[in-house]
Scaffold this motif. Structure first.
Motif, PDB file in Angstrom:
ATOM      1  N   LEU A  37      68.837  37.237  63.672  1.00 48.92           N
ATOM      2  CA  LEU A  37      67.783  36.281  63.380  1.00 48.92           C
ATOM      3  C   LEU A  37      66.442  36.991  63.196  1.00 48.92           C
ATOM      4  CD1 LEU A  37      68.649  33.486  65.967  1.00 48.92           C
ATOM      5  CD2 LEU A  37      69.112  33.480  63.515  1.00 48.92           C
ATOM      6  N   LYS A  38      65.708  36.561  62.162  1.00 46.17           N
ATOM      7  CA  LYS A  38      64.378  37.126  61.919  1.00 46.17           C
ATOM      8  C   LYS A  38      63.404  36.662  62.992  1.00 46.17           C
ATOM      9  CE  LYS A  38      60.838  37.456  58.295  1.00 46.17           C
ATOM     10  NZ  LYS A  38      59.706  36.942  59.077  1.00 46.17           N
ATOM     11  N   SER A  39      63.661  35.489  63.528  1.00 45.79           N
ATOM     12  CA  SER A  39      62.812  34.947  64.584  1.00 45.79           C
ATOM     13  C   SER A  39      63.666  34.087  65.509  1.00 45.79           C
ATOM     14  CB  SER A  39      61.673  34.106  63.988  1.00 45.79           C
ATOM     15  OG  SER A  39      62.194  32.972  63.301  1.00 45.79           O
ATOM     16  N   SER A  40      63.140  33.817  66.675  1.00 44.16           N
ATOM     17  CA  SER A  40      63.822  32.921  67.612  1.00 44.16           C
ATOM     18  C   SER A  40      62.790  31.984  68.222  1.00 44.16           C
ATOM     19  CB  SER A  40      64.562  33.707  68.691  1.00 44.16           C
ATOM     20  OG  SER A  40      63.709  34.639  69.313  1.00 44.16           O
TER      21      SER A  40
ATOM     22  N   ARG B 147      51.095  41.369  75.404  1.00 47.34           N
ATOM     23  CA  ARG B 147      52.262  42.177  75.766  1.00 47.34           C
ATOM     24  C   ARG B 147      52.980  42.737  74.543  1.00 47.34           C
ATOM     25  NH1 ARG B 147      55.359  39.217  80.733  1.00 47.34           N
ATOM     26  NH2 ARG B 147      56.731  41.000  80.354  1.00 47.34           N
ATOM     27  N   GLY B 148      52.427  42.452  73.352  1.00 47.47           N
ATOM     28  CA  GLY B 148      52.958  43.057  72.129  1.00 47.47           C
ATOM     29  C   GLY B 148      53.878  42.175  71.314  1.00 47.47           C
ATOM     30  N   TYR B 149      54.100  40.934  71.741  1.00 50.70           N
ATOM     31  CA  TYR B 149      54.985  40.042  70.996  1.00 50.70           C
ATOM     32  C   TYR B 149      54.210  39.323  69.891  1.00 50.70           C
ATOM     33  CZ  TYR B 149      58.298  40.699  74.810  1.00 50.70           C
ATOM     34  OH  TYR B 149      59.146  41.246  75.727  1.00 50.70           O
ATOM     35  N   SER B 150      54.885  39.180  68.752  1.00 49.42           N
ATOM     36  CA  SER B 150      54.315  38.412  67.647  1.00 49.42           C
ATOM     37  C   SER B 150      54.822  36.982  67.783  1.00 49.42           C
ATOM     38  CB  SER B 150      54.756  39.015  66.302  1.00 49.42           C
ATOM     39  OG  SER B 150      54.284  38.224  65.229  1.00 49.42           O
ATOM     40  N   VAL B 151      53.939  36.080  68.181  1.00 47.33           N
ATOM     41  CA  VAL B 151      54.349  34.703  68.466  1.00 47.33           C
ATOM     42  C   VAL B 151      53.408  33.713  67.793  1.00 47.33           C
ATOM     43  CG1 VAL B 151      55.460  35.210  70.676  1.00 47.33           C
ATOM     44  CG2 VAL B 151      53.012  34.729  70.617  1.00 47.33           C
ATOM     45  N   ARG B 152      53.926  32.537  67.581  1.00 49.24           N
ATOM     46  CA  ARG B 152      53.130  31.438  67.038  1.00 49.24           C
ATOM     47  C   ARG B 152      53.724  30.130  67.525  1.00 49.24           C
ATOM     48  NH1 ARG B 152      56.115  29.158  62.917  1.00 49.24           N
ATOM     49  NH2 ARG B 152      57.689  30.510  61.965  1.00 49.24           N
ATOM     50  N   GLU B 153      52.945  29.061  67.356  1.00 50.40           N
ATOM     51  CA  GLU B 153      53.427  27.732  67.734  1.00 50.40           C
ATOM     52  C   GLU B 153      54.311  27.170  66.628  1.00 50.40           C
ATOM     53  OE1 GLU B 153      51.726  23.281  68.940  1.00 50.40           O
ATOM     54  OE2 GLU B 153      50.335  24.942  68.567  1.00 50.40           O
ATOM     55  N   SER B 154      55.416  26.558  67.020  1.00 46.76           N
ATOM     56  CA  SER B 154      56.318  25.933  66.048  1.00 46.76           C
ATOM     57  C   SER B 154      55.898  24.499  65.789  1.00 46.76           C
ATOM     58  CB  SER B 154      57.760  25.953  66.575  1.00 46.76           C
ATOM     59  OG  SER B 154      58.596  25.221  65.703  1.00 46.76           O
TER      60      SER B 154
ATOM     61  N   GLY C 145      54.111  11.902  80.896  1.00 50.50           N
ATOM     62  CA  GLY C 145      53.023  12.846  80.655  1.00 50.50           C
ATOM     63  C   GLY C 145      53.486  14.198  80.159  1.00 50.50           C
ATOM     64  N   LYS C 146      54.738  14.292  79.726  1.00 49.38           N
ATOM     65  CA  LYS C 146      55.293  15.594  79.367  1.00 49.38           C
ATOM     66  C   LYS C 146      55.151  15.894  77.881  1.00 49.38           C
ATOM     67  CE  LYS C 146      58.368  15.530  83.324  1.00 49.38           C
ATOM     68  NZ  LYS C 146      59.738  15.618  83.857  1.00 49.38           N
ATOM     69  N   HIS C 147      54.888  17.163  77.592  1.00 47.56           N
ATOM     70  CA  HIS C 147      54.684  17.630  76.217  1.00 47.56           C
ATOM     71  C   HIS C 147      55.686  18.736  75.904  1.00 47.56           C
ATOM     72  CE1 HIS C 147      50.874  15.759  77.307  1.00 47.56           C
ATOM     73  NE2 HIS C 147      50.515  15.750  76.042  1.00 47.56           N
ATOM     74  N   LEU C 148      56.249  18.690  74.714  1.00 51.75           N
ATOM     75  CA  LEU C 148      57.198  19.704  74.282  1.00 51.75           C
ATOM     76  C   LEU C 148      56.530  20.626  73.263  1.00 51.75           C
ATOM     77  CD1 LEU C 148      60.212  20.544  74.587  1.00 51.75           C
ATOM     78  CD2 LEU C 148      60.657  19.214  72.518  1.00 51.75           C
ATOM     79  N   TYR C 149      56.617  21.940  73.519  1.00 54.09           N
ATOM     80  CA  TYR C 149      56.054  22.938  72.618  1.00 54.09           C
ATOM     81  C   TYR C 149      57.146  23.918  72.219  1.00 54.09           C
ATOM     82  CZ  TYR C 149      51.373  21.374  73.986  1.00 54.09           C
ATOM     83  OH  TYR C 149      50.230  20.631  74.220  1.00 54.09           O
ATOM     84  N   GLY C 150      57.004  24.462  71.028  1.00 58.20           N
ATOM     85  CA  GLY C 150      57.923  25.484  70.568  1.00 58.20           C
ATOM     86  C   GLY C 150      57.211  26.820  70.376  1.00 58.20           C
ATOM     87  N   VAL C 151      57.755  27.875  70.985  1.00 59.50           N
ATOM     88  CA  VAL C 151      57.199  29.228  70.821  1.00 59.50           C
ATOM     89  C   VAL C 151      58.125  29.999  69.891  1.00 59.50           C
ATOM     90  CG1 VAL C 151      56.433  31.320  71.971  1.00 59.50           C
ATOM     91  CG2 VAL C 151      56.354  29.142  73.186  1.00 59.50           C
ATOM     92  N   VAL C 152      57.590  30.445  68.755  1.00 57.20           N
ATOM     93  CA  VAL C 152      58.359  31.207  67.791  1.00 57.20           C
ATOM     94  C   VAL C 152      58.078  32.690  67.983  1.00 57.20           C
ATOM     95  CG1 VAL C 152      58.861  31.603  65.347  1.00 57.20           C
ATOM     96  CG2 VAL C 152      58.262  29.301  66.142  1.00 57.20           C
ATOM     97  N   PHE C 153      59.127  33.462  68.296  1.00 54.81           N
ATOM     98  CA  PHE C 153      59.019  34.915  68.393  1.00 54.81           C
ATOM     99  C   PHE C 153      59.478  35.509  67.063  1.00 54.81           C
ATOM    100  CE2 PHE C 153      59.136  33.604  72.720  1.00 54.81           C
ATOM    101  CZ  PHE C 153      58.557  34.607  73.492  1.00 54.81           C
ATOM    102  N   GLU C 154      58.584  36.208  66.381  1.00 51.35           N
ATOM    103  CA  GLU C 154      58.927  36.839  65.104  1.00 51.35           C
ATOM    104  C   GLU C 154      59.233  38.300  65.348  1.00 51.35           C
ATOM    105  OE1 GLU C 154      55.397  35.811  62.919  1.00 51.35           O
ATOM    106  OE2 GLU C 154      56.361  34.029  62.069  1.00 51.35           O
TER     107      GLU C 154
END
Length: 287
Positions: free
Chosen positions: A160-163, A244-251, A276-285
């Protein structure tokens, strides 16, 4: 009865002759060539012994055998990148530039040079890092959650290019609302009123049966007491991952259904609760 401090100092103070004899008995020369992790330095024995309770003073006290390298330099198994700043402080009390204060602070702690560590704790970079650590400590298991987040990302199947890892964040599990009359708009309840309402209307039964977005998350963080919104905590998490060196963005993929859980339940016409719960996605490239 204890002796006066001045008398004690006089008793333990060495005479010039005694100091000269101590120097002549030392197994070390007055000028010391050092190899610190492959970086070479030259300094005086007195500089290394400046603070008696430091590691360097102990190493060159004569009580320990200090290893030499092939060229005869005394070897210190440490990173020599910032050791010059340690020597400059020992020589003349000079502090390092602000951009390397954090690294030198770690070295000062390692070598046990508390006067340097104490001064560095008063610099903006160390103050900022201390406040940041205190801030993050207010979120339950923040540091463990970050490690789990990274582990889940790296366990994704190849090639996978990203997860993407889904995480649920919530300052409060439930948010209560009430209004004084039917035509009025809902206003947030206090925590005390919400707790009373939970017991009075058996709210937890309804909460347990709703399809919460938390069920889609790989891990959760919350609740917390500090007045910080979920989106701001998520931004801090991304910043920490990038440091920490990871390339990440919000999904923002629609299929992941990120965002706030939309569940709510009304109790009569005067009160309601919402998730009150929120779901976020972290994309590791990865590349």
């Amino acid at each position: 009865m204890s002796l006066p401090k001045r008398l004690v100092e006089q008793l333990i103070k060495k005479s010039p002759k005694e100091e000269q004899n101590a120097d002549s008995a030392s197994p070390f020369p007055k000028v010391i060539d050092l190899n610190v992790g492959g970086v070479h330095f030259t300094t005086s024995l007195s500089t290394l012994r400046k603070y008696e309770d430091s590691m360097l003073a102990a190493m060159f006290s004569g009580r320990h055998n200090v290893v030499k390298d092939a060229s005869g330099c005394y070897f210190i198994d440490s990173d020599g990148t910032y050791f010059g700043h340690i020597l400059n402080f020992l020589r003349r009390g000079q502090l390092p530039p602000l951009d390397v204060c954090k690294q030198v602070y770690l070295e000062a702690q390692y070598f046990g040079i508390e006067p340097l560590a104490s001064k560095l704790r008063e610099t903006p970079p160390i103050i900022g890092e201390s406040r940041r650590q205190h801030f993050l400590g207010q979120f339950p298991n923040y540091f463990q959650i970050m490690e789990t987040l990274i582990r889940l990302a790296t366990e994704a199947e190849y090639p996978l290019k990203s997860s993407t890892v889904l995480i649920c964040l919530y300052r409060k599990e439930l948010i209560g609302y009430s209004r004084p009359h039917k035509q009025a708009r809902y206003l947030k309840m206090s925590s005390e009123d919400l707790e009373k309402g939970r017991k009075l209307f058996n709210v937890d039964i309804h909460v347990a049966t709703h399809d919460c977005k938390e069920g889609h998350a790989g891990l959760s963080l919350g609740p917390w007491d500090v007045e910080v919104e979920e989106k701001d905590v998520f931004k801090v998490m991304l910043q920490d991952l990038r440091k920490r060196g990871y390339s990440v963005r919000e999904s923002n993929e629609a299929r992941l259904e990120v965002g706030k859980c939309q569940w709510s339940h009304e109790f009569g016409q005067m009160a309601k609760v919402s998730c009150g719960k929120h779901l976020y996605g972290v994309v590791f490239e990865w590349w």
